[in-house]
Design a protein around this motif. Sequence first.
Motif, short mmCIF file in Angstrom:
data_model
loop_
_atom_site.label_atom_id
_atom_site.label_comp_id
_atom_site.label_asym_id
_atom_site.label_seq_id
_atom_site.Cartn_x
_atom_site.Cartn_y
_atom_site.Cartn_z
N VAL A 164 23.24 -52.03 -34.88
CA VAL A 164 21.79 -51.89 -34.76
C VAL A 164 21.47 -51.21 -33.42
CG1 VAL A 164 19.57 -53.08 -34.61
CG2 VAL A 164 21.32 -53.89 -36.21
N ILE A 165 20.68 -50.15 -33.46
CA ILE A 165 20.31 -49.42 -32.25
C ILE A 165 18.79 -49.40 -32.15
CG2 ILE A 165 20.36 -47.21 -31.03
CD1 ILE A 165 23.01 -46.62 -32.50
N GLU A 166 18.26 -49.83 -31.02
CA GLU A 166 16.82 -49.78 -30.75
C GLU A 166 16.57 -48.91 -29.52
OE1 GLU A 166 15.40 -53.78 -30.36
OE2 GLU A 166 15.32 -54.08 -32.53
N VAL A 167 15.55 -48.07 -29.61
CA VAL A 167 15.24 -47.12 -28.55
C VAL A 167 13.81 -47.34 -28.07
CG1 VAL A 167 15.05 -44.68 -27.91
CG2 VAL A 167 16.81 -45.41 -29.55
N THR A 168 13.66 -47.67 -26.80
CA THR A 168 12.35 -47.84 -26.18
C THR A 168 12.18 -46.76 -25.12
OG1 THR A 168 12.39 -50.23 -26.55
CG2 THR A 168 10.88 -49.42 -24.87
N VAL A 169 11.06 -46.04 -25.18
CA VAL A 169 10.79 -44.94 -24.24
C VAL A 169 9.53 -45.26 -23.45
CG1 VAL A 169 10.31 -42.48 -24.01
CG2 VAL A 169 11.87 -43.27 -25.79
N GLY A 171 8.58 -47.92 -22.15
CA GLY A 171 8.02 -49.20 -22.53
C GLY A 171 7.53 -49.31 -23.97
N VAL A 172 7.68 -48.25 -24.76
CA VAL A 172 7.20 -48.24 -26.15
C VAL A 172 8.40 -48.16 -27.10
CG1 VAL A 172 5.82 -47.02 -27.86
CG2 VAL A 172 5.05 -47.12 -25.47
N LEU A 173 8.51 -49.11 -28.03
CA LEU A 173 9.57 -49.05 -29.03
C LEU A 173 9.35 -47.82 -29.90
CD1 LEU A 173 12.04 -50.36 -30.39
CD2 LEU A 173 10.44 -51.56 -31.91
N GLN A 174 10.34 -46.90 -29.90
CA GLN A 174 10.18 -45.64 -30.62
C GLN A 174 11.10 -45.50 -31.82
OE1 GLN A 174 7.97 -43.54 -30.57
NE2 GLN A 174 7.02 -43.41 -28.57
N ASN A 175 12.15 -46.32 -31.92
CA ASN A 175 13.02 -46.19 -33.09
C ASN A 175 13.93 -47.39 -33.21
OD1 ASN A 175 13.92 -44.82 -35.40
ND2 ASN A 175 13.95 -42.87 -34.31
N ARG A 176 14.40 -47.59 -34.44
CA ARG A 176 15.37 -48.65 -34.73
C ARG A 176 16.15 -48.27 -35.96
NH1 ARG A 176 16.45 -53.27 -37.69
NH2 ARG A 176 17.27 -55.06 -36.47
N ILE A 177 17.48 -48.37 -35.87
CA ILE A 177 18.33 -48.13 -37.03
C ILE A 177 19.32 -49.28 -37.17
CG2 ILE A 177 18.15 -45.62 -36.92
CD1 ILE A 177 21.00 -45.64 -35.67
N SER A 178 19.93 -49.39 -38.35
CA SER A 178 20.94 -50.40 -38.60
C SER A 178 22.12 -49.75 -39.32
CB SER A 178 20.35 -51.54 -39.45
OG SER A 178 19.89 -51.03 -40.69
N GLY A 179 23.22 -50.47 -39.36
CA GLY A 179 24.40 -49.97 -40.06
C GLY A 179 24.98 -48.71 -39.46
N ALA A 180 24.84 -48.54 -38.14
CA ALA A 180 25.33 -47.32 -37.49
C ALA A 180 26.85 -47.23 -37.58
CB ALA A 180 24.91 -47.30 -36.03
N ALA A 181 27.34 -46.05 -37.93
CA ALA A 181 28.77 -45.78 -37.97
C ALA A 181 29.01 -44.40 -37.35
CB ALA A 181 29.30 -45.83 -39.40
N PRO A 182 29.76 -44.34 -36.26
CA PRO A 182 30.43 -45.45 -35.58
C PRO A 182 29.45 -46.33 -34.82
CG PRO A 182 30.74 -43.42 -34.36
CD PRO A 182 30.04 -43.03 -35.63
N ARG A 183 29.91 -47.55 -34.52
CA ARG A 183 29.06 -48.50 -33.79
C ARG A 183 29.58 -48.76 -32.39
NH1 ARG A 183 29.06 -53.95 -37.14
NH2 ARG A 183 28.27 -52.45 -38.67
N GLU A 184 30.59 -48.02 -31.97
CA GLU A 184 31.10 -48.10 -30.61
C GLU A 184 31.74 -46.76 -30.25
OE1 GLU A 184 34.87 -50.40 -30.01
OE2 GLU A 184 34.45 -51.01 -32.08
N GLY A 185 31.87 -46.50 -28.96
CA GLY A 185 32.48 -45.25 -28.51
C GLY A 185 31.98 -44.87 -27.13
#
Length: 207
Positions: A164-169, A171-185
């Motif tokens: 799960v990746i959440e992006v705040t710019v 101070g404002v939440l701008q995006n969220r995804i789940s099931g990311a592949a790859p999930r590390e690197g």
Amino acid sequence: MNRRILVAALALALAGSAAAADMFNGRDFSGWELRTEPAAAIDSVFSVQPGGVIAASGSPLGFLATKASYRNYKLHVEWRWPGKTGNGGVLLHISEGPLDRVWPLSQQVQTKFGAVGDLLPMAGASFAEPLTGDKPALKAHIAPSSEKPAGEWNAADIVSRDGVIEVTVNGVLQNRISGAAPREGRIGFQLEGTPYELRAVTVTPLD
């Protein structure tokens, strides 16, 4: 639990808590590597400015990446366009695999002016949410733009945990995804033709 034991337990918890670590050492680019087309030396593309600001020339096309790999973390990044606005991105979970031109298998958080917070699966990466558009296909940011004009510093807080990746710019939440592949690197920064600057780049482990 008596007071003495409670204080001791709290002290141990605080001592064991993760702290943010600077990703640039303020002197050179130890721990980083550059991949561009055509090939270039890091010091010809990136430089350390007073106050620990990292200046990027923007070209040739390619990316700067950590040598270390990360999983489950909070990444804080501050950037600005010192001159004209342009295109760029933060690359998450850079992994070995086929390149898309010069771009690696990774998840891109867009810092392109006018599209900050968009999320793009690069070179075969994926996530669960549907994509829109074609060139490139992406998941657009979900709130009205919170980016700042050229010359002003933007701040992004990117939390990655178990796919799960959440992006705040700013101070404002701008995006969220789940099931990311790859999930590390590895973590990196794109070069897409426009000079930009970075500062206060830190990573905090969440495991």
